[in-house]
Design a protein around this motif. Structure first.
Motif, mmCIF file in Angstrom:
data_model
loop_
_atom_site.group_PDB
_atom_site.id
_atom_site.type_symbol
_atom_site.label_atom_id
_atom_site.label_comp_id
_atom_site.label_asym_id
_atom_site.label_seq_id
_atom_site.Cartn_x
_atom_site.Cartn_y
_atom_site.Cartn_z
ATOM 1 N N SER A 87 137.488 15.828 -73.888
ATOM 2 C CA SER A 87 137.895 16.172 -75.250
ATOM 3 C C SER A 87 138.212 14.956 -76.108
ATOM 4 N N LEU A 88 138.241 13.756 -75.507
ATOM 5 C CA LEU A 88 138.535 12.538 -76.267
ATOM 6 C C LEU A 88 137.406 12.249 -77.253
ATOM 7 N N THR A 89 137.770 11.874 -78.472
ATOM 8 C CA THR A 89 136.760 11.520 -79.464
ATOM 9 C C THR A 89 137.113 10.185 -80.117
ATOM 10 N N CYS A 90 136.086 9.490 -80.555
ATOM 11 C CA CYS A 90 136.267 8.252 -81.317
ATOM 12 C C CYS A 90 135.405 8.362 -82.561
ATOM 13 N N LEU A 91 136.046 8.358 -83.718
ATOM 14 C CA LEU A 91 135.325 8.493 -84.982
ATOM 15 C C LEU A 91 134.818 7.131 -85.461
ATOM 16 N N ASN A 92 133.592 7.152 -85.994
ATOM 17 C CA ASN A 92 132.907 5.981 -86.534
ATOM 18 C C ASN A 92 132.456 5.005 -85.449
ATOM 19 N N GLU A 93 132.241 5.514 -84.226
ATOM 20 C CA GLU A 93 131.696 4.659 -83.177
ATOM 21 C C GLU A 93 130.196 4.490 -83.396
#
Length: 221
Positions: free
Chosen positions: A48-54
């Motif tokens: 469920s971990l997300t990183c925005l603008n990767e």
């Protein structure tokens, strides 16, 4: 020095390196100790971990790994359209956050600020414009030796942590992060299940007394 920043190491003195005293743990012991401390990556819900603008999809997850593997330069996340990165980190239980480590890229791409938000799942960059629970200055660190101290009273019941890196030291269009270490105490989430109690596990004498009286009355009648 930035708020909450603890370098956690000594540069040693002069005198030919005699700053070492007998009984001091060697480097491997210190490494093992750090590895045991910064192990909250094991308690992250990675699915469920997300990183925005990767720039590369899924690369943000790779920066959360064992302390012993923090120097692996093959795993990192770079921002895409501008210098911002936003990590949404859900835990599998409740965490008391006590420390963070950040290894970034070279000076021009290394984050220079870190904004922490507690228990605000699925944050967007618009959400990140809000006042953070804590903001820290981030120093250029290629080895993960500078420890940042969150305000523990604010981060004692964390189920979701968001980390926003808004800018970098060099004003570059891309920010690079190679490792994020998290230290703290972990409590397993409690499952809310209905417990059915077996009330008849022990005989109720009152019930038997009533049954006996009924039998006597039946015989008399």
């Amino acid at each position: 020095m930035a708020e909450g920043c603890n370098h956690g190491h000594s540069h040693g003195g002069g005198g030919g390196g005699h700053g070492h005293s007998h009984g001091t743990p060697d480097a491997s012991d210190a490494e093992n100790s750090k590895g045991l401390e910064f192990n909250l990556y094991l308690k992250i819900d990675m699915d469920s971990l997300t990183c925005l603008n990767e720039e590369d999809e899924g690369s943000g997850k790779t920066v959360f790994r064992a302390y012993e593997k923090r120097m692996d330069r093959s795993k990192f996340v770079a921002s895409d359209v501008d210098e911002e990165l936003l990590f949404n980190i859900p835990f599998t239980g409740q965490v008391k956050l006590k420390g963070l480590l950040v290894i970034g890229g070279e000076r021009e791409t290394h984050p220079n600020k870190m904004r922490l938000f507690k228990n605000r799942p699925n944050m967007s960059f618009d959400d990140a414009r809000a006042k953070p629970d804590q903001e820290l200055d981030v120093h250029v660190d290629q080895e993960g030796v500078i420890e940042y101290k969150p305000i523990v009273a604010r981060f004692s019941d964390v189920t979701h942590l968001s980390i926003h890196f808004p800018s970098n030291h060099g004003g570059a269009e891309s920010t690079e992060v190679y490792y994020i270490g998290l230290k703290g105490d972990y409590m397993q989430a409690h499952r809310h299940e209905v417990t059915i109690t077996a009330y008849e596990s022990r005989a109720n004498p009152a019930d038997h007394k009533t049954n006996a009286l009924n039998q006597v009355n039946h015989m008399i009648s």
